[in-house]
Design a protein around this motif. Structure first.
Motif, PDB file in Angstrom:
ATOM      1  N   ALA A   1       0.828  -1.198   0.000  1.00  0.00           N
ATOM      2  CA  ALA A   1       0.000   0.000   0.000  1.00  0.00           C
ATOM      3  C   ALA A   1       0.866   1.253   0.000  1.00  0.00           C
ATOM      4  O   ALA A   1       2.007   1.260   0.478  1.00  0.00           O
ATOM      5  CB  ALA A   1      -0.909   0.007   1.220  1.00  0.00           C
ATOM      6  N   SER A   2       0.289   2.312  -0.536  1.00  0.00           N
ATOM      7  CA  SER A   2       0.905   3.636  -0.478  1.00  0.00           C
ATOM      8  C   SER A   2      -0.159   4.632  -0.050  1.00  0.00           C
ATOM      9  O   SER A   2      -1.343   4.284   0.074  1.00  0.00           O
ATOM     10  CB  SER A   2       1.465   4.031  -1.847  1.00  0.00           C
ATOM     11  OG  SER A   2       0.410   4.240  -2.776  1.00  0.00           O
ATOM     12  N   GLU A   3       0.250   5.854   0.166  1.00  0.00           N
ATOM     13  CA  GLU A   3      -0.720   6.889   0.530  1.00  0.00           C
ATOM     14  C   GLU A   3      -1.742   7.096  -0.584  1.00  0.00           C
ATOM     15  O   GLU A   3      -2.903   7.404  -0.330  1.00  0.00           O
ATOM     16  CB  GLU A   3       0.004   8.206   0.825  1.00  0.00           C
ATOM     17  CG  GLU A   3      -0.909   9.310   1.327  1.00  0.00           C
ATOM     18  CD  GLU A   3      -0.157  10.593   1.642  1.00  0.00           C
ATOM     19  OE1 GLU A   3      -0.621  11.368   2.500  1.00  0.00           O
ATOM     20  OE2 GLU A   3       0.907  10.823   1.015  1.00  0.00           O
ATOM     21  N   ALA A   4      -1.331   6.868  -1.814  1.00  0.00           N
ATOM     22  CA  ALA A   4      -2.211   7.097  -2.956  1.00  0.00           C
ATOM     23  C   ALA A   4      -3.133   5.918  -3.261  1.00  0.00           C
ATOM     24  O   ALA A   4      -4.186   6.092  -3.874  1.00  0.00           O
ATOM     25  CB  ALA A   4      -1.380   7.419  -4.199  1.00  0.00           C
ATOM     26  N   GLU A   5      -2.732   4.688  -2.834  1.00  0.00           N
ATOM     27  CA  GLU A   5      -3.489   3.519  -3.257  1.00  0.00           C
ATOM     28  C   GLU A   5      -3.251   2.355  -2.301  1.00  0.00           C
ATOM     29  O   GLU A   5      -2.111   1.928  -2.084  1.00  0.00           O
ATOM     30  CB  GLU A   5      -3.060   3.110  -4.668  1.00  0.00           C
ATOM     31  CG  GLU A   5      -3.747   1.872  -5.211  1.00  0.00           C
ATOM     32  CD  GLU A   5      -3.060   1.321  -6.445  1.00  0.00           C
ATOM     33  OE1 GLU A   5      -3.768   0.937  -7.385  1.00  0.00           O
ATOM     34  OE2 GLU A   5      -1.801   1.284  -6.462  1.00  0.00           O
ATOM     35  N   GLU A   6      -4.344   1.828  -1.743  1.00  0.00           N
ATOM     36  CA  GLU A   6      -4.282   0.546  -1.055  1.00  0.00           C
ATOM     37  C   GLU A   6      -4.691  -0.548  -2.038  1.00  0.00           C
ATOM     38  O   GLU A   6      -5.459  -0.318  -2.977  1.00  0.00           O
ATOM     39  CB  GLU A   6      -5.182   0.540   0.176  1.00  0.00           C
ATOM     40  CG  GLU A   6      -4.656   1.410   1.304  1.00  0.00           C
ATOM     41  CD  GLU A   6      -5.419   1.228   2.607  1.00  0.00           C
ATOM     42  OE1 GLU A   6      -5.121   0.278   3.344  1.00  0.00           O
ATOM     43  OE2 GLU A   6      -6.336   2.042   2.857  1.00  0.00           O
TER      44      GLU A   6
END
Length: 543
Positions: free
Chosen positions: A117-122
């Protein structure tokens, strides 16, 4: 997560109860220390007095949270299980794809996190298929890709506004070790975008020569079907809705074509569908529908109407802890092989395990039967998994035949392992109730009861006195289903592990899966009856 063959690492000093019907107990070392943010790594994590509820023969992570399985695929003798995983904590969040591999569905090796996961996309749930003909163009004829379709749950700075869910694609050219996200993501979105559009599962539709994807708009209780010839471009086919239990979110749909047992080549289509809340045992559950699919529309037969009693719907499992199961793409054997999450959203984040939380149920295979006026699914332990459990037992068979009259009797030292595979035959006779108490205390005051009530024809799993349960008021005490006797007898196959029980009925379509959290020292197995004499026969007959 089982990270080695536990039967090859038994340590007698700590595992004194290893002489059992099926000696499934793992070596008794605890997990290796790791920092909370360390990626998963292979270790010898196994049940121990310090980690008493870690599964011995079920997939879990060495540390941190897991839930729904996704991206299940078989390739070149290896089963790949990807799953929802938080690499950084023992709670739901930072949804990423964890990854484990196995050659027998029982002994799993944890691999590095596949997609994080990233801040932009789980990275929410999804599916993997082998694009053998390289229809996507993402590989080559000589090295076709594994293709993953997954739900992007967008956050700050994502390709869609925060909160939106859409379907994206990633691919692997090294047999699932590393993954590249497709530059054109998302490959499927709704117009307007939706915050609950998720859970793609892909199957090949041979008559049309295309893939069919099932997804859900979860809060609207709608399954949406799409088709594609290249896995990149998707066209809407139809919607499936308006039937079955609708008391919660619909999730993780799958459309399967299956042979009808004894049907002389007759095939039917089955829609698997998870619901939360609103399951038959409270909270999470899995219903299914049987019918026909013409390449565009799935039509269910004899489906329960919305608002009907939950007993009118068809359930894959009658316990509290079987959810989000989906099939392993390409699995050998000809029958669908499912892997499901052994959890319930009513209390999953509260269960008292550490440094891990969440496990998968034993892989099971499905058979479609004609059952009275409609078709029904029968579940059993998958052949590969059953074979591995038999090998782990060393071919040793232990048996006890007992007549129990109004009391309880220990089965003895051969039946005192914390993990066992039991084949049971109950003959109630005149007894009002008869069964087994598993993981019982020495005085019989606590334990998990698996029993049959003759007057009501009810199979029941009662965990109300089976250990720790005060972590949640929603940890329901018992679960049950109607099961007819055959020739006055009930056959059961029971897989007991450190913190779970799975009860299968080989002669019917009922399965019950429950978690429970017994005391480490509670290892007795008792046979009991109430209100009369009953015959209880227990063995470890090889699968």
């Amino acid at each position: 997560m089982l990270l080695q063959n536990p039967f090859k690492t038994l340590r007698p000093a700590l595992c004194a109860a290893a002489a059992v019907v099926v000696a499934l107990s793992a070596g008794c070392t605890g997990p290796k220390p790791a920092t909370p943010d360390a990626p998963p790594a292979v270790s010898s994590a196994a049940p121990s007095a310090q980690d008493p509820w870690r599964p011995a023969v079920h997939l879990t992570a060495e540390r941190n949270w897991i839930n729904d399985p996704n991206g299940l695929v078989y390739e070149n003798g290896t089963y790949h299980a990807f799953y929802q995983h938080n690499p950084h904590g023992n709670f739901w969040g930072n949804m990423s794809w964890g990854h484990s591999t196995s050659t027998d569905l029982i002994h799993w090796t944890q691999q590095p996190v596949a997609m994080e996961a990233s801040e932009a996309e789980e990275i929410f749930s999804g599916a993997i298929v082998l694009d053998k003909e390289n229809a996507s163009g993402l590989g080559t004829a000589g090295n076709p890709p594994m293709v993953a379709l997954y739900t992007s749950a967008y956050g700050k700075g994502g390709a869609r506004p925060a909160g939106v869910q859409a379907q994206s694609l990633a691919y692997s050219l090294d047999h699932g070790k590393t993954w590249q996200k497709y530059k054109g993501n998302p490959v499927l979105d709704l117009a307007p975008s939706n915050n609950n559009f998720r859970d793609p599962k892909v199957t090949w539709y041979e008559p049309g020569g295309y893939w069919v994807m099932t997804t859900v708009v979860a809060d609207a209780q709608v399954v949406k079907l799409f088709k594609s010839t290249d896995l990149l471009h998707w066209d809407h086919l139809s919607d499936f809705s308006g039937v079955g239990a609708q008391g919660g979110l619909w999730e993780v749909p799958e459309l399967l074509q299956m042979d009808v047992a004894g049907g002389n080549g007759l095939k039917k289509w089955v829609m698997l569908l998870s619901i939360n809340p609103g399951g038959i045992a409270g909270g999470s559950g899995m219903q299914y529908f049987v019918g026909d699919f013409d390449g565009r529309t799935f039509t269910a037969e004899n489906a329960a109407k919305p608002g009907a009693p939950l007993t009118d719907s068809q359930w894959l499992d009658y316990g509290a802890d079987y959810y989000a199961a989906n099939s392993i793409s390409g699995a050998p054997g000809g029958k669908p092989v499912l892997l499901g999450w052994m959890g319930n959203w009513d209390y999953a984040q509260d269960v008292p395990t550490t440094p891990w939380r969440g496990a998968m149920a034993v892989p099971r295979e499905l058979e479609l039967l004609r059952d009275g006026g409609r078709y029904a699914l029968r579940s059993g332990i998958a052949a590969a998994a059953s074979g591995a459990l038999g090998e782990a037992a060393g071919g040793e068979v232990r048996r006890r035949n007992l007549t129990v009259d109004g009391g309880a009797e220990p089965l003895g030292g051969d039946f005192t392992a914390r993990s066992q595979l039991l084949d049971v035959e109950l003959e109630p006779g005149e007894a009002a109730e008869t069964g087994l108490v598993l993981r019982s205390s020495a005085d019989g005051s606590s334990g998990l009861r698996v029993s049959y009530e003759r007057a009501t024809g009810t199979l029941k799993v009662d965990r109300s006195r089976a250990g720790t349960g005060n972590f949640s008021r929603l940890f329901s005490p018992y679960h049950q289903a109607k099961v007819p006797l055959r020739d006055g007898k009930l056959r059961l196959r029971i897989l007991l592990d450190s913190s779970s029980v799975e009860v299968f009925t080989p002669d019917s379509t009922v399965a019950i899966t429950d978690t429970f959290f017994p005391a480490w020292d509670d290892t007795e197995t008792l046979a009991f009856s109430r209100g009369g004499a009953a015959e209880v026969r227990v063995s470890s007959a090889a699968p």
